[in-house]
Write an enzyme that holds these catalytic residues in place. Structure first.
Site, mmCIF file in Angstrom:
data_model
loop_
_atom_site.group_PDB
_atom_site.id
_atom_site.type_symbol
_atom_site.label_atom_id
_atom_site.label_comp_id
_atom_site.label_asym_id
_atom_site.label_seq_id
_atom_site.Cartn_x
_atom_site.Cartn_y
_atom_site.Cartn_z
ATOM 1 N N LEU A 33 0.839 -1.216 0.194
ATOM 2 C CA LEU A 33 -0.059 0.038 0.041
ATOM 3 C C LEU A 33 0.916 1.202 -0.040
ATOM 4 C CD1 LEU A 33 -2.919 -1.015 2.519
ATOM 5 C CD2 LEU A 33 -2.561 -1.657 0.202
ATOM 6 N N HIS A 34 0.207 2.295 -0.416
ATOM 7 C CA HIS A 34 1.126 3.657 -0.451
ATOM 8 C C HIS A 34 -0.302 4.564 -0.274
ATOM 9 C CE1 HIS A 34 -0.597 3.502 -4.484
ATOM 10 N NE2 HIS A 34 -0.036 2.562 -5.113
ATOM 11 N N GLN A 35 0.107 5.894 -0.469
ATOM 12 C CA GLN A 35 -0.715 6.872 -0.416
ATOM 13 C C GLN A 35 -2.006 6.903 -1.285
ATOM 14 O OE1 GLN A 35 -0.890 8.821 2.381
ATOM 15 N NE2 GLN A 35 0.889 8.072 3.044
ATOM 16 N N HIS A 37 -3.686 4.272 -2.293
ATOM 17 C CA HIS A 37 -4.760 3.222 -1.813
ATOM 18 C C HIS A 37 -5.107 3.879 -0.399
ATOM 19 C CE1 HIS A 37 -1.607 0.413 -3.367
ATOM 20 N NE2 HIS A 37 -2.865 -0.022 -3.769
ATOM 21 N N GLY A 147 -9.286 3.529 -8.149
ATOM 22 C CA GLY A 147 -8.134 4.729 -8.609
ATOM 23 C C GLY A 147 -8.329 4.946 -10.075
ATOM 24 N N ASP A 150 -5.674 3.496 -12.871
ATOM 25 C CA ASP A 150 -6.042 2.574 -13.557
ATOM 26 C C ASP A 150 -7.457 2.785 -14.356
ATOM 27 O OD1 ASP A 150 -4.577 -0.056 -12.587
ATOM 28 O OD2 ASP A 150 -4.759 1.193 -10.969
ATOM 29 N N SER A 186 2.196 0.403 -6.587
ATOM 30 C CA SER A 186 2.913 -0.427 -5.874
ATOM 31 C C SER A 186 4.332 -0.823 -6.490
ATOM 32 C CB SER A 186 2.166 -1.579 -5.471
ATOM 33 O OG SER A 186 0.999 -1.499 -4.970
HETATM 34 N N1 LIG Z 1 -1.606 6.508 -7.447
HETATM 35 C C1 LIG Z 1 -2.672 6.170 -7.091
HETATM 36 N N2 LIG Z 1 -3.587 7.114 -6.800
HETATM 37 C C2 LIG Z 1 -4.824 6.777 -6.692
HETATM 38 N N3 LIG Z 1 -5.358 5.406 -6.761
HETATM 39 C C3 LIG Z 1 -4.382 4.455 -6.962
HETATM 40 C C4 LIG Z 1 -2.991 4.789 -7.363
HETATM 41 N N4 LIG Z 1 -2.449 3.652 -7.663
HETATM 42 C C5 LIG Z 1 -3.185 2.717 -7.510
HETATM 43 N N5 LIG Z 1 -4.420 3.035 -6.971
HETATM 44 C C6 LIG Z 1 -5.597 2.418 -6.971
HETATM 45 O O1 LIG Z 1 -5.645 1.294 -5.824
HETATM 46 C C7 LIG Z 1 -6.351 0.339 -6.070
HETATM 47 C C8 LIG Z 1 -5.693 -0.753 -5.851
HETATM 48 O O2 LIG Z 1 -4.603 -1.028 -6.940
HETATM 49 P P1 LIG Z 1 -3.237 -1.896 -6.567
HETATM 50 O O3 LIG Z 1 -3.286 -2.552 -5.294
HETATM 51 O O4 LIG Z 1 -3.106 -2.687 -8.140
HETATM 52 O O5 LIG Z 1 -2.089 -0.830 -6.655
HETATM 53 P P2 LIG Z 1 -1.133 -0.145 -7.600
HETATM 54 O O6 LIG Z 1 -0.348 0.741 -6.927
HETATM 55 O O7 LIG Z 1 -2.044 0.241 -8.896
HETATM 56 O O8 LIG Z 1 -0.210 -1.371 -7.979
HETATM 57 P P3 LIG Z 1 0.450 -1.749 -9.418
HETATM 58 O O9 LIG Z 1 0.224 -0.372 -10.429
HETATM 59 O O10 LIG Z 1 1.802 -1.965 -9.278
HETATM 60 O O11 LIG Z 1 -0.518 -2.701 -9.687
HETATM 61 C C9 LIG Z 1 -6.933 0.510 -7.474
HETATM 62 O O12 LIG Z 1 -8.254 0.782 -7.706
HETATM 63 C C10 LIG Z 1 -5.747 1.469 -8.024
HETATM 64 O O13 LIG Z 1 -6.405 2.145 -9.269
HETATM 65 C C1 LIG Z 2 -9.272 -4.056 -8.589
HETATM 66 C C2 LIG Z 2 -8.074 -5.260 -7.929
HETATM 67 C C3 LIG Z 2 -7.677 -5.062 -6.615
HETATM 68 C C4 LIG Z 2 -8.339 -6.400 -8.606
HETATM 69 O O1 LIG Z 2 -7.331 -7.570 -8.171
HETATM 70 C C5 LIG Z 2 -6.665 -4.799 -8.740
HETATM 71 O O2 LIG Z 2 -6.970 -4.960 -10.266
HETATM 72 C C6 LIG Z 2 -6.103 -3.642 -8.535
HETATM 73 O O3 LIG Z 2 -5.497 -3.470 -7.520
HETATM 74 O O4 LIG Z 2 -6.244 -2.573 -9.311
HETATM 75 N N1 BAL Z 3 -3.645 -2.010 -10.803
HETATM 76 C C1 BAL Z 3 -4.040 -2.998 -11.505
HETATM 77 C C2 BAL Z 3 -3.770 -4.171 -11.255
HETATM 78 C C3 BAL Z 3 -2.542 -5.027 -12.125
HETATM 79 O O1 BAL Z 3 -1.632 -4.233 -12.598
HETATM 80 O O2 BAL Z 3 -2.762 -6.214 -12.345
#
Ligand SMILES: Nc1ncnc2c1ncn2[C@@H]1O[C@H](COP(=O)(O)OP(=O)(O)OP(=O)(O)O)[C@@H](O)[C@H]1O
Ligand SMILES: CC(C)(CO)[C@@H](O)C(=O)[O-]
Ligand code: BAL
Length: 279
Positions: A33-35, A37, A147, A150, A186
């Site tokens: 997790l980061h800010q 999330h 977020g 994505d 992440s």
């Molecule tokens: N920088 C961000 N700002 C806002 N929401 C975010 C951000 N990064 C991720 N999220 C959202 O957090 C939720 C969980 O995403 P996830 O756990 O895949 O993290 P992530 O940082 O996107 O990881 P990765 O991009 O490495 O897969 C998703 O809805 C994603 O869109």
């Molecule tokens: C929505 C989610 C948790 C489903 O595994 C993933 O795609 C993500 O982290 O964005």
């Molecule tokens: N944040 C989207 C999850 C993935 O890259 O699989």
């Protein structure tokens, strides 16, 4: 903050909350997790009686086995970070709990999944829909937080919710960025120091592109962005598309859409990063 690992236990707790008339907010994550999330968690805690955060690295959405293997897993730190907003339940299931048998469901998102991440990560959105539909069925949320980083995922989840006739409000949340503009992810923690430093060029270029819209045509701007980023030895653009933010159809001229979004995927060493900006 209570940790739950079993589906049956989660469902029982949710039923009790619902019987008490409480609203449920849900934040699905894959941990590390980061800010970004935390901003989703904060929005949920503010707007719902109960907040559930799930941490589950979903194997069915990974088209690249090495990506799944190297995906960061740091549960203790995740729990420490979540304690800032104290969500009520943290659902951390094992893979066998979510998939006691293989999920063979095929979802149809039409054109939404045939572009960008859908095209470049075959099966990815089907896997996302499999896990999110399962999580929704356990948690039965009123509001679910995703977020905008994505961007395409939000469109796909909205479509899935509609197709399955689920009464769940999908809440898109703004992209949270590092000080240099890099979208938090992440996967950023997998970058070397030099890769991390150079990765700032991705958002820097997107911000500049925004200001060039009045002077450039669509294809000229696309070419400029790709060249600018590829000129950096650490970065390689996988795709850069300018699309309508609802249909996700590529535009050829600015007049093709009033709500344009530019989406990019860049390979930084072994790490694949995404970002987007409204133009
Ligand atoms: N920088 C961000 N700002 C806002 N929401 C975010 C951000 N990064 C991720 N999220 C959202 O957090 C939720 C969980 O995403 P996830 O756990 O895949 O993290 P992530 O940082 O996107 O990881 P990765 O991009 O490495 O897969 C998703 O809805 C994603 O869109
Ligand atoms: C929505 C989610 C948790 C489903 O595994 C993933 O795609 C993500 O982290 O964005
Ligand atoms: N944040 C989207 C999850 C993935 O890259 O699989």
């Amino acid at each position: 903050m209570e940790i739950v690992k079993l589906v049956a236990e989660t469902k029982a707790k949710i039923s009790k909350f619902k019987a008490e008339g409480k609203t449920i907010g849900f934040v699905p994550t894959m941990g590390a997790l980061h800010q970004g999330h935390l901003s989703l968690t904060e929005a949920s805690v503010k707007n719902n009686d109960i907040t559930v955060v799930s941490i589950f690295v979903n194997p069915t959405q990974f088209n690249n086995p090495n990506d799944l293997k190297t995906y960061p897993r740091i549960l203790d730190k995740d729990l420490e970070m979540l304690s800032e907003f104290e969500p009520d339940l943290i659902f951390i299931p094992e893979v066998e709990e979510v998939y006691p048998e293989p999920d063979t469901r095929i979802f149809d998102f039409g054109e939404l999944e045939q572009v960008m991440e859908g095209k470049n990560r075959p099966g990815h959105f089907n896997g996302v829909a499999q896990v999110v539909s399962k999580l929704f069925s356990y948690i039965n949320p009123d509001n679910a937080y995703f977020g905008q980083k994505d961007f395409q995922q939000v469109a796909v989840i909205k479509q899935m919710t509609k197709n399955l006739k689920l009464d769940i409000n999908i809440v898109p949340c703004p992209i949270i960025r590092e000080v240099d503009g890099l979208a938090m992810s992440s996967r950023n923690m997998l970058l070397s120091e030099l890769e991390r430093k150079n990765a700032g060029k991705i958002s820097e270029t997107l911000f500049k592109a925004c200001n060039l819209v009045p002077d450039f045509g669509v294809s000229q701007l696309k070419e400029w962005v790709v060249t600018e980023i590829n000129n950096n030895a650490y970065l390689e653009v996988e795709y850069f598309e300018i699309v309508d933010d609802t249909s996700l159809k590529s535009i050829e001229k600015w007049e093709d859409s009033n709500n344009r979004i530019a989406c990019i995927t860049v390979q930084v060493g072994k790490v694949r990063l995404i970002d987007n900006i409204s133009l």
